[in-house]
Each structure stands twice: as C-alpha cells, then as structure tokens.
Design an enzyme around this catalytic site. Structure first.
Site, PDB file in Angstrom:
ATOM      1  N   ASP A 169      44.843 -46.812 -22.880  1.00 28.59           N
ATOM      2  CA  ASP A 169      44.113 -47.710 -23.786  1.00 28.59           C
ATOM      3  C   ASP A 169      42.663 -47.276 -23.852  1.00 28.59           C
ATOM      4  O   ASP A 169      41.919 -47.446 -22.891  1.00 28.59           O
ATOM      5  CB  ASP A 169      44.237 -49.153 -23.278  1.00 28.59           C
ATOM      6  CG  ASP A 169      43.482 -50.149 -24.146  1.00 28.59           C
ATOM      7  OD1 ASP A 169      42.955 -49.736 -25.205  1.00 28.59           O
ATOM      8  OD2 ASP A 169      43.418 -51.328 -23.774  1.00 28.59           O
TER       9      ASP A 169
ATOM     10  N   GLU B 165      21.366 -26.279 -12.725  1.00 27.83           N
ATOM     11  CA  GLU B 165      20.830 -26.432 -11.368  1.00 27.83           C
ATOM     12  C   GLU B 165      20.660 -27.924 -11.079  1.00 27.83           C
ATOM     13  O   GLU B 165      19.548 -28.454 -11.110  1.00 27.83           O
ATOM     14  CB  GLU B 165      19.478 -25.704 -11.244  1.00 27.83           C
ATOM     15  CG  GLU B 165      19.564 -24.199 -11.480  1.00 27.83           C
ATOM     16  CD  GLU B 165      18.196 -23.526 -11.461  1.00 27.83           C
ATOM     17  OE1 GLU B 165      17.171 -24.250 -11.411  1.00 27.83           O
ATOM     18  OE2 GLU B 165      18.149 -22.283 -11.513  1.00 27.83           O
TER      19      GLU B 165
ATOM     20  N   GLU C 218      20.090 -31.370  -9.331  1.00 31.77           N
ATOM     21  CA  GLU C 218      19.451 -31.901  -8.129  1.00 31.77           C
ATOM     22  C   GLU C 218      19.933 -33.326  -7.899  1.00 31.77           C
ATOM     23  O   GLU C 218      20.327 -34.026  -8.839  1.00 31.77           O
ATOM     24  CB  GLU C 218      17.933 -31.872  -8.272  1.00 31.77           C
ATOM     25  CG  GLU C 218      17.375 -30.462  -8.436  1.00 31.77           C
ATOM     26  CD  GLU C 218      15.910 -30.436  -8.858  1.00 31.77           C
ATOM     27  OE1 GLU C 218      15.291 -29.367  -8.723  1.00 31.77           O
ATOM     28  OE2 GLU C 218      15.407 -31.472  -9.336  1.00 31.77           O
TER      29      GLU C 218
ATOM     30  N   GLU D 294      15.272 -29.782  -1.565  1.00 34.76           N
ATOM     31  CA  GLU D 294      14.289 -29.731  -2.653  1.00 34.76           C
ATOM     32  C   GLU D 294      12.932 -30.285  -2.188  1.00 34.76           C
ATOM     33  O   GLU D 294      12.722 -30.556  -1.014  1.00 34.76           O
ATOM     34  CB  GLU D 294      14.812 -30.503  -3.876  1.00 34.76           C
ATOM     35  CG  GLU D 294      15.421 -29.607  -4.953  1.00 34.76           C
ATOM     36  CD  GLU D 294      14.379 -28.673  -5.587  1.00 34.76           C
ATOM     37  OE1 GLU D 294      13.169 -28.948  -5.480  1.00 34.76           O
ATOM     38  OE2 GLU D 294      14.792 -27.659  -6.175  1.00 34.76           O
TER      39      GLU D 294
ATOM     40  N   GLU E  50      19.538 -29.507  -3.765  1.00 32.06           N
ATOM     41  CA  GLU E  50      20.034 -28.745  -4.909  1.00 32.06           C
ATOM     42  C   GLU E  50      21.119 -27.788  -4.425  1.00 32.06           C
ATOM     43  O   GLU E  50      20.973 -27.137  -3.384  1.00 32.06           O
ATOM     44  CB  GLU E  50      18.910 -27.954  -5.576  1.00 32.06           C
ATOM     45  CG  GLU E  50      19.350 -27.139  -6.784  1.00 32.06           C
ATOM     46  CD  GLU E  50      18.198 -26.401  -7.447  1.00 32.06           C
ATOM     47  OE1 GLU E  50      18.316 -25.187  -7.681  1.00 32.06           O
ATOM     48  OE2 GLU E  50      17.150 -27.054  -7.715  1.00 32.06           O
TER      49      GLU E  50
ATOM     50  N   HIS F 173      17.868 -28.065 -14.527  1.00 39.01           N
ATOM     51  CA  HIS F 173      17.476 -26.904 -15.314  1.00 39.01           C
ATOM     52  C   HIS F 173      18.733 -26.172 -15.763  1.00 39.01           C
ATOM     53  O   HIS F 173      19.649 -25.944 -14.965  1.00 39.01           O
ATOM     54  CB  HIS F 173      16.586 -25.970 -14.500  1.00 39.01           C
ATOM     55  CG  HIS F 173      15.374 -26.640 -13.938  1.00 39.01           C
ATOM     56  ND1 HIS F 173      14.694 -26.150 -12.845  1.00 39.01           N
ATOM     57  CD2 HIS F 173      14.722 -27.768 -14.301  1.00 39.01           C
ATOM     58  CE1 HIS F 173      13.675 -26.937 -12.572  1.00 39.01           C
ATOM     59  NE2 HIS F 173      13.668 -27.935 -13.435  1.00 39.01           N
TER      60      HIS F 173
ATOM     61  N   ARG G 192       6.211 -22.296 -14.850  1.00 42.38           N
ATOM     62  CA  ARG G 192       7.212 -23.346 -14.998  1.00 42.38           C
ATOM     63  C   ARG G 192       6.660 -24.610 -15.644  1.00 42.38           C
ATOM     64  O   ARG G 192       7.303 -25.653 -15.591  1.00 42.38           O
ATOM     65  CB  ARG G 192       7.809 -23.672 -13.621  1.00 42.38           C
ATOM     66  CG  ARG G 192       8.699 -22.575 -13.068  1.00 42.38           C
ATOM     67  CD  ARG G 192       9.075 -22.845 -11.618  1.00 42.38           C
ATOM     68  NE  ARG G 192      10.189 -22.018 -11.160  1.00 42.38           N
ATOM     69  CZ  ARG G 192      10.093 -20.749 -10.789  1.00 42.38           C
ATOM     70  NH1 ARG G 192       8.902 -20.166 -10.827  1.00 42.38           N
ATOM     71  NH2 ARG G 192      11.140 -20.080 -10.389  1.00 42.38           N
TER      72      ARG G 192
ATOM     73  N   GLU H  18      15.952 -20.513 -19.918  1.00 47.72           N
ATOM     74  CA  GLU H  18      16.142 -21.683 -19.060  1.00 47.72           C
ATOM     75  C   GLU H  18      15.451 -22.892 -19.668  1.00 47.72           C
ATOM     76  O   GLU H  18      14.228 -22.903 -19.818  1.00 47.72           O
ATOM     77  CB  GLU H  18      15.553 -21.407 -17.665  1.00 47.72           C
ATOM     78  CG  GLU H  18      15.603 -22.606 -16.724  1.00 47.72           C
ATOM     79  CD  GLU H  18      14.744 -22.410 -15.484  1.00 47.72           C
ATOM     80  OE1 GLU H  18      14.871 -23.199 -14.545  1.00 47.72           O
ATOM     81  OE2 GLU H  18      13.922 -21.459 -15.468  1.00 47.72           O
TER      82      GLU H  18
ATOM     83  N   ARG I 108      14.262 -26.519 -19.096  1.00 50.63           N
ATOM     84  CA  ARG I 108      13.925 -27.190 -17.844  1.00 50.63           C
ATOM     85  C   ARG I 108      13.889 -28.714 -17.949  1.00 50.63           C
ATOM     86  O   ARG I 108      13.684 -29.400 -16.956  1.00 50.63           O
ATOM     87  CB  ARG I 108      12.570 -26.678 -17.346  1.00 50.63           C
ATOM     88  CG  ARG I 108      12.593 -25.185 -17.035  1.00 50.63           C
ATOM     89  CD  ARG I 108      11.213 -24.665 -16.628  1.00 50.63           C
ATOM     90  NE  ARG I 108      10.664 -25.364 -15.478  1.00 50.63           N
ATOM     91  CZ  ARG I 108      11.035 -25.170 -14.207  1.00 50.63           C
ATOM     92  NH1 ARG I 108      11.986 -24.282 -13.937  1.00 50.63           N
ATOM     93  NH2 ARG I 108      10.480 -25.843 -13.231  1.00 50.63           N
TER      94      ARG I 108
END
Length: 451
Positions: free
Chosen positions: A57, A137, A139, A194, A201, A250, A322, A340, A342
């Site tokens: 359902d 990645e 976390e 981390e 991570e 990321h 970054r 990447e 982020r």
C-alpha cells in the site's frame, strides 16, 4: 521451487538464501524525502518477488500516491542482495534487496520512485554518450543514549580531526561499521574522526552513480544499526550541535565516454579539466540555488550552511581551496579527474540529489556553458564588496528561499518529474511554515524575561 524464468543473477540469489539460512528478506526502497522503507517477507517468497513482484500500500508513504491509487509493486534488483551484518551471529540470517517501484495499474515504473528519477537522469547521460561515476563523503555524529535508550547530544569522545584513541573512543565502533559494510559488498577506502567531537567520516569507493545512491541509503542504515549495538545513536542530521562544524556529504562526480575514457580529463588544460568538465561545472554553478533545495532539504541544513564552519556558501569554484562550492581535487591519474560539490549534506535523498546534480551538469554541457575563472583566494575572508567584484553569489539562506529557487528553475524542477517535483515542494513548504510559526528555546531564553 521452480527457477525456469529467472535470470542467472536471480538464481544465484536463491542459492545464497539457501546457503546462508536466510529466513527473512527486507525489500527496501525510499520515499521522496529519502527515508528508507522496507517490506519484510519470508525468504521463501524470493522467487515470487522476482517473477511477480511484491504488492504494498503506497498511500501511507510520504509523497507516493493518493489513497485511491494506493496499490504499488516492489520489484527487487538482484544485484543489490546482501546479508544484514547485525543478524549474522544468530542461527538464521536476514538479507535485503533494493527495489524499483512499479505502478500496478499501468505496469510501468512509478514516476514517484526516487530511484526511477535517477535512472531517467542516467538515460539522458547515456543518450549524450556518457556513463557517470560518483563518490560521496558522508559525515555523521555518534551520541550517547540516555537510560531510556533515547538519543542525547552528548558525544562519547573528545576527539578532533584524525585523532587516535584514547581521544577517539569511537574507533572500535567505526571498525565494526566498516566490517559490516564490507560484508555487504562495500569497498571502504578510509575512515577517520572528523573536526568536531563525536563526528566521523567513512569513505567508500567511487562507483557508478546508481550503485552509489544505493550505497548511501544502505550506509545510513548500517551505521545506525551498528551504533545502536554499542548503545550509541548515530545521526546524519546536518547540524545537531550549535557553533561547531556540521555534517556534510561532499560529492565527487565524473563522466566517462563510450570508450571508457574520463571525459573530464584534459592534460593540456591548466586545471587538467576538459571543456566537457568546465561546461558541466558551469551548469552546476548556474543551477546551484535550486540544487540546494534537494541536496540540503531540511530546515536544519541551513544551520550548517553559514560562514565560519568550513561549509560552502559561495557559488564559485576553485582548484586550490575549500571555501568554494565546487572544488577540483588533485588527481594522480587521468581516470581520477573529477569535480567535487561540497554543499550536500547527508540528510538528502541520495537518488534525487545525484539526479539533479547530473541534470544540471548535463544542461551545462548541452548549452556549452562557460565556467567562470576559479577563485584561488579564501572566499571566507572576502567582504560583500569583494564578492560582488568577483561576481560571487551566495546559496539560499534558508529552506524557504531554496524551495523558491527550485520552483523557478525549470531544469532542476523538471528533473524531478511531474510527480516528485510538486510533492517535494509541498512537503518542504509545509516543513518551513511549521518551523516559522514555532517558538524556539533560544527565543524564550533571549526574550521572555527581557520584554
């Protein structure tokens, strides 16, 4: 048991069920919000699941169907069969398979199935001559439980980035999680503590994008289950504790051409990125505000996306630092060239998140968009005037703004399909409205006795 109409892989699954004394199968799927659901059936129903599907359902599942359209059918993907690691010490085992959802009336794939939305994006990529690889990645935080077994926000360690025991008291938990993941077929590359206390991570290997989405959904389930065996609560909430780093996911993406060559690599380019890669990242940058609604789908997501805690809030790209939304990681070999993104966090629906990232990038390729110059300085240190000088916009400041951006972006909104798009917007507008009318403890502490 007859197996005449089964594929070789389906027969192999039946053999594994017998060899490992599997007594129950969990047929897994996700709703549009990314919550993993499952229908549990006796293992003897496995052949029926392959040949006929299992009916359920759908009216009780968030964003699926209306009550008058409630009958749905689960068709398991035999490639996703895996024995659940937290049942292996018992006399019998349980296993799971990830399913595609079908409409029982038409017999067609259900357009509200997030896994189907991702396959549609992959079909567009195939038509353009590409296959897609991705690696996330994710976390997460590990918190103590109280005497009633409920989650607290008390961390069980005082570790920091890449710390070892005794500060990192959760190293044994991560080890058990890795063993569990590997038993389910994951290729784990690395794990570490981390930046924040209680934050961790675990990275798993690059794979095709559909397998990657399946793996994210499985990863969250395994982490929670094995943490609970240690009397800990694992959460993928983006910002469970104020004024410390939040949890991101990321996401690395690359395209490969029909010859198996990395379509993102060009050794003659200053950044080792091909024109295809530049156009792809330009597309993601252009559609970034709308993508944010999908990749950062909760009110809490925007407590992470603020300056000062290493989360990206500025729409730019860089090959060095970054602080930008998109980073071009260093690649030791041509096959590893990738971009990447982020901004995503681990509360997102991985199927929808990867679908909209891919569709935005493909739009950039189709329109031959030109990427801006990379920003090699630390954008966190820019004032508003300098950001304007560089033409750097910011991501939506809250879920309401992100949903507005999603509705205004035809490419990203259409990527969700005629069913998921409206249902997702409806659910998220309701969530944001509920948040806006609520009164928080912070407000009471700040104002109750002051005014």
């Amino acid at each position: 048991m007859t197996t005449g109409n089964l594929t070789t892989t389906e027969r192999e699954v039946l053999d594994e069920i017998d060899a490992n004394d599997v007594d129950f199968l969990r047929l897994q799927f996700t709703d549009i919000l990314g919550t993993v659901k499952n229908v549990s059936v006796p293992a003897r129903q496995a052949e029926k699941a392959f040949t006929e599907g299992i009916y359920f359902d759908g009216s009780s599942i968030e964003g699926f169907v209306r009550i008058q359209e409630s009958d749905m059918r689960l068709v398991p993907d035999p490639e996703t069969f895996a024995i659940l690691p937290w049942r292996q010490d018992e006399e019998s085992a349980a296993a799971r398979m990830i399913c595609d959802v079908y409409n029982t009336t038409s017999g067609e794939p259900f357009v509200g199935d997030p896994r189907y939305i991702l396959t549609q994006a992959l079909e567009r990529a195939r038509e353009m001559g590409y296959t897609v690889n991705a690696a996330p990645e994710p976390e997460f935080f590990l918190f103590e439980e109280d005497e009633d077994g409920r989650a607290t926000t008390e961390t069980n360690d005082a570790g920091g980035y890449f710390d070892l025991a005794p500060k990192d008291l959760a190293s044994d938990v991560r080890r058990d999680i890795i063993y569990g993941l590997e038993s389910m077929g994951f290729e784990v590359e690395a794990s570490h503590h981390e930046v924040a206390e209680g934050q961790h991570e675990i990275n798993f290997e690059y794979d095709d994008v559909l397998t990657t989405a399946d793996n994210v959904a499985t990863f969250r389930t395994v982490v929670r289950a094995i943490a609970a065996e240690h009397d800990l609560h694992a959460t993928f909430m983006p910002k469970p504790i104020a004024r410390i780093n939040g949890s991101g996911m990321h996401t690395h993406v690359s395209l490969f051409d029909d010859d198996g060559e990395n379509a993102f690599h060009d050794e003659d380019d200053e950044f080792d990125l091909s024109e295809t890669a530049h156009a792809f990242l330009a597309g993601v940058l252009e559609h970034a505000p709308a993508i944010t609604a999908i990749c950062n789908p909760t009110v809490n997501s925007y407590k992470r996306l603020v300056p000062g805690y290493e989360a990206p809030v500025y729409v730019a790209w860089s090959d060095r630092n970054r602080s930008a939304l998109i980073r071009k990681p260093a690649a030791r070999v041509p096959a590893a060239s990738r971009v990447e993104l982020r901004s995503p966090d681990p509360s997102c629906n991985p199927y929808l998140a990867l679908a909209v990232i891919l569709q935005a990038g493909l739009d950039g390729i189709e329109r031959d968009l030109e990427a801006p110059e990379p920003v090699r300085e630390n954008i966190y240190e820019f004032d508003e005037r300098k950001r304007e000088e560089y033409g750097i916009d910011t991501l939506p400041a809250n879920l309401g703004e992100a949903v507005d951006a999603l509705e205004d972006d035809e490419v990203v909104y259409d990527a969700l399909g005629e069913h998921v798009g409206p249902k997702f917007v409806e659910a998220k507008r309701r969530e944001y409205e509920e948040y806006m009318i609520d009164v928080s403890e912070w407000e009471l502490d700040r104002y109750l006795e002051t005014f």
